[in-house]
Design an enzyme around this catalytic site. Structure first.
Site, PDB file in Angstrom:
ATOM      1  N   LYS A   9       0.835  -1.205   0.000  1.00  0.00           N
ATOM      2  CA  LYS A   9       0.000   0.000   0.000  1.00  0.00           C
ATOM      3  C   LYS A   9       0.873   1.261   0.000  1.00  0.00           C
ATOM      4  O   LYS A   9       2.089   1.194   0.225  1.00  0.00           O
ATOM      5  CB  LYS A   9      -0.925  -0.037   1.222  1.00  0.00           C
ATOM      6  CG  LYS A   9      -1.913  -1.221   1.178  1.00  0.00           C
ATOM      7  CD  LYS A   9      -2.924  -1.155   2.325  1.00  0.00           C
ATOM      8  CE  LYS A   9      -3.885  -2.333   2.267  1.00  0.00           C
ATOM      9  NZ  LYS A   9      -4.970  -2.223   3.271  1.00  0.00           N
ATOM     10  N   TYR A  49     -11.974  -2.028  -4.310  1.00  0.00           N
ATOM     11  CA  TYR A  49     -12.571  -2.284  -2.987  1.00  0.00           C
ATOM     12  C   TYR A  49     -14.093  -2.200  -3.022  1.00  0.00           C
ATOM     13  O   TYR A  49     -14.719  -1.827  -2.023  1.00  0.00           O
ATOM     14  CB  TYR A  49     -12.006  -1.285  -1.971  1.00  0.00           C
ATOM     15  CG  TYR A  49     -10.671  -1.684  -1.360  1.00  0.00           C
ATOM     16  CD1 TYR A  49     -10.536  -2.878  -0.644  1.00  0.00           C
ATOM     17  CD2 TYR A  49      -9.550  -0.862  -1.448  1.00  0.00           C
ATOM     18  CE1 TYR A  49      -9.323  -3.245  -0.061  1.00  0.00           C
ATOM     19  CE2 TYR A  49      -8.334  -1.225  -0.867  1.00  0.00           C
ATOM     20  CZ  TYR A  49      -8.228  -2.415  -0.165  1.00  0.00           C
ATOM     21  OH  TYR A  49      -7.041  -2.780   0.424  1.00  0.00           O
ATOM     22  N   ASN A 112      -2.007   0.013   6.797  1.00  0.00           N
ATOM     23  CA  ASN A 112      -1.497  -1.259   7.317  1.00  0.00           C
ATOM     24  C   ASN A 112      -0.595  -1.985   6.322  1.00  0.00           C
ATOM     25  O   ASN A 112      -0.456  -3.197   6.346  1.00  0.00           O
ATOM     26  CB  ASN A 112      -2.658  -2.135   7.810  1.00  0.00           C
ATOM     27  CG  ASN A 112      -3.684  -2.417   6.714  1.00  0.00           C
ATOM     28  OD1 ASN A 112      -3.469  -2.077   5.550  1.00  0.00           O
ATOM     29  ND2 ASN A 112      -4.781  -3.045   7.076  1.00  0.00           N
ATOM     30  N   HIS A 115      -1.881  -5.522   1.426  1.00  0.00           N
ATOM     31  CA  HIS A 115      -3.186  -6.144   1.163  1.00  0.00           C
ATOM     32  C   HIS A 115      -2.979  -7.570   0.673  1.00  0.00           C
ATOM     33  O   HIS A 115      -2.021  -7.846  -0.034  1.00  0.00           O
ATOM     34  CB  HIS A 115      -3.935  -5.363   0.071  1.00  0.00           C
ATOM     35  CG  HIS A 115      -5.050  -6.157  -0.560  1.00  0.00           C
ATOM     36  ND1 HIS A 115      -6.300  -6.218  -0.004  1.00  0.00           N
ATOM     37  CD2 HIS A 115      -5.070  -6.968  -1.642  1.00  0.00           C
ATOM     38  CE1 HIS A 115      -7.055  -7.025  -0.743  1.00  0.00           C
ATOM     39  NE2 HIS A 115      -6.321  -7.496  -1.741  1.00  0.00           N
ATOM     40  N   GLU A 126      -9.504 -10.021  -8.118  1.00  0.00           N
ATOM     41  CA  GLU A 126      -8.444  -9.027  -7.903  1.00  0.00           C
ATOM     42  C   GLU A 126      -7.288  -9.203  -8.890  1.00  0.00           C
ATOM     43  O   GLU A 126      -6.717  -8.214  -9.362  1.00  0.00           O
ATOM     44  CB  GLU A 126      -7.944  -9.118  -6.459  1.00  0.00           C
ATOM     45  CG  GLU A 126      -9.012  -8.650  -5.463  1.00  0.00           C
ATOM     46  CD  GLU A 126      -8.561  -8.689  -4.019  1.00  0.00           C
ATOM     47  OE1 GLU A 126      -9.306  -8.190  -3.155  1.00  0.00           O
ATOM     48  OE2 GLU A 126      -7.456  -9.209  -3.744  1.00  0.00           O
TER      49      GLU A 126
HETATM   50  P1  ATP Z   1      -7.096  -6.007   2.911  1.00  0.00           P
HETATM   51  O1  ATP Z   1      -8.390  -6.258   2.190  1.00  0.00           O
HETATM   52  O2  ATP Z   1      -6.519  -4.632   2.655  1.00  0.00           O
HETATM   53  O3  ATP Z   1      -6.094  -7.091   2.689  1.00  0.00           O
HETATM   54  P2  ATP Z   1      -8.285  -7.016   5.303  1.00  0.00           P
HETATM   55  O4  ATP Z   1      -8.878  -8.077   4.424  1.00  0.00           O
HETATM   56  O5  ATP Z   1      -7.513  -7.440   6.491  1.00  0.00           O
HETATM   57  O6  ATP Z   1      -7.377  -6.049   4.474  1.00  0.00           O
HETATM   58  P3  ATP Z   1     -10.794  -5.614   5.068  1.00  0.00           P
HETATM   59  O7  ATP Z   1     -11.875  -5.819   6.074  1.00  0.00           O
HETATM   60  O8  ATP Z   1     -10.915  -6.255   3.742  1.00  0.00           O
HETATM   61  O9  ATP Z   1      -9.420  -6.040   5.788  1.00  0.00           O
HETATM   62  O10 ATP Z   1     -10.585  -4.059   4.910  1.00  0.00           O
HETATM   63  C1  ATP Z   1      -9.879  -3.555   3.788  1.00  0.00           C
HETATM   64  C2  ATP Z   1      -8.996  -2.410   4.236  1.00  0.00           C
HETATM   65  O11 ATP Z   1      -9.819  -1.355   4.666  1.00  0.00           O
HETATM   66  C3  ATP Z   1      -8.103  -2.728   5.424  1.00  0.00           C
HETATM   67  O12 ATP Z   1      -6.890  -3.327   5.077  1.00  0.00           O
HETATM   68  C4  ATP Z   1      -7.867  -1.349   5.977  1.00  0.00           C
HETATM   69  O13 ATP Z   1      -6.862  -0.663   5.213  1.00  0.00           O
HETATM   70  C5  ATP Z   1      -9.209  -0.678   5.766  1.00  0.00           C
HETATM   71  N1  ATP Z   1     -10.075  -0.814   6.924  1.00  0.00           N
HETATM   72  C6  ATP Z   1     -10.725  -1.928   7.350  1.00  0.00           C
HETATM   73  N2  ATP Z   1     -11.445  -1.704   8.453  1.00  0.00           N
HETATM   74  C7  ATP Z   1     -11.246  -0.403   8.752  1.00  0.00           C
HETATM   75  C8  ATP Z   1     -11.708   0.459   9.781  1.00  0.00           C
HETATM   76  N3  ATP Z   1     -12.541   0.029  10.730  1.00  0.00           N
HETATM   77  N4  ATP Z   1     -11.288   1.746   9.762  1.00  0.00           N
HETATM   78  C9  ATP Z   1     -10.459   2.200   8.795  1.00  0.00           C
HETATM   79  N5  ATP Z   1      -9.978   1.439   7.792  1.00  0.00           N
HETATM   80  C10 ATP Z   1     -10.370   0.160   7.770  1.00  0.00           C
HETATM   81 MG    MG Z   2      -9.893  -7.624   2.624  1.00  0.00          MG
END
Ligand code: ATP
Ligand code: MG
Length: 138
Positions: A9, A49, A112, A115, A126
């Site tokens: 990211k 997303y 974070n 991804h 994706e």
């Molecule tokens: P990713 O899809 O990025 O690999 P993930 O599967 O662990 O991460 P998801 O629930 O798919 O988490 O959320 C996608 C992304 O959205 C997260 O990686 C984070 O960057 C952001 N995100 C998720 N939850 C929150 C939240 N509560 N507040 C802010 N950002 C969030």
């Molecule tokens: Mg995810």
């Protein structure tokens, strides 16, 4: 063999963590079979997303993901989807296990660092979102 999509990211690229992240994947038996640097537009981040559209963090997330260059890669290996997620750790770096990429490098739940696809259907969507057939080595 399974394939998953991973993205370093904007926070990871900005902080110079491209090599560290790729090394972690490679050291754990995940092979990089396609890779490129992508600066997503806001619309491209929204499309990527789309499953999160409507959630409270969607606007902020897609603004963040389009805020700077990212490194998009396809990883291949046995059980690649789950293994990449295990190496990444929990979404929130503060809750991620010791030794995971997000625990080590993530700043907060949004920034974070990395991804990874969360299942076979998501991985297919994706990978197709970013790839054409010529880009994936066979
Ligand atoms: P990713 O899809 O990025 O690999 P993930 O599967 O662990 O991460 P998801 O629930 O798919 O988490 O959320 C996608 C992304 O959205 C997260 O990686 C984070 O960057 C952001 N995100 C998720 N939850 C929150 C939240 N509560 N507040 C802010 N950002 C969030
Ligand atoms: Mg995810």
């Amino acid at each position: 063999m399974e394939r998953t999509l991973s993205i370093i990211k904007p926070d990871g690229v900005e902080r110079g963590l491209i090599g560290e992240v790729i090394k972690r994947f490679e050291d754990n038996g995940l092979k990089v079979i396609a890779m490129k640097m992508v600066k997503m537009s806001k619309e491209e981040a929204e499309g990527f997303y789309h499953v999160h559209r409507g959630k409270a963090f969607f606007e902020s997330l897609t603004t963040f993901m389009s805020s700077g260059p990212t490194v998009v890669m396809v990883l291949e290996g046995d059980n690649a989807i789950q293994r990449a997620r295990d190496l990444m750790g929990a979404t929130n770096p503060q809750e991620a296990a010791e030794g995971t990429l997000r625990r080590q490098f993530g700043s907060n739940i949004e920034s974070n660092t990395v991804h990874g696809s969360d299942g076979p259907d998501t991985a297919t969507f994706e990978i197709d979102y970013f790839s054409n057939d010529l880009e994936i080595s066979r």
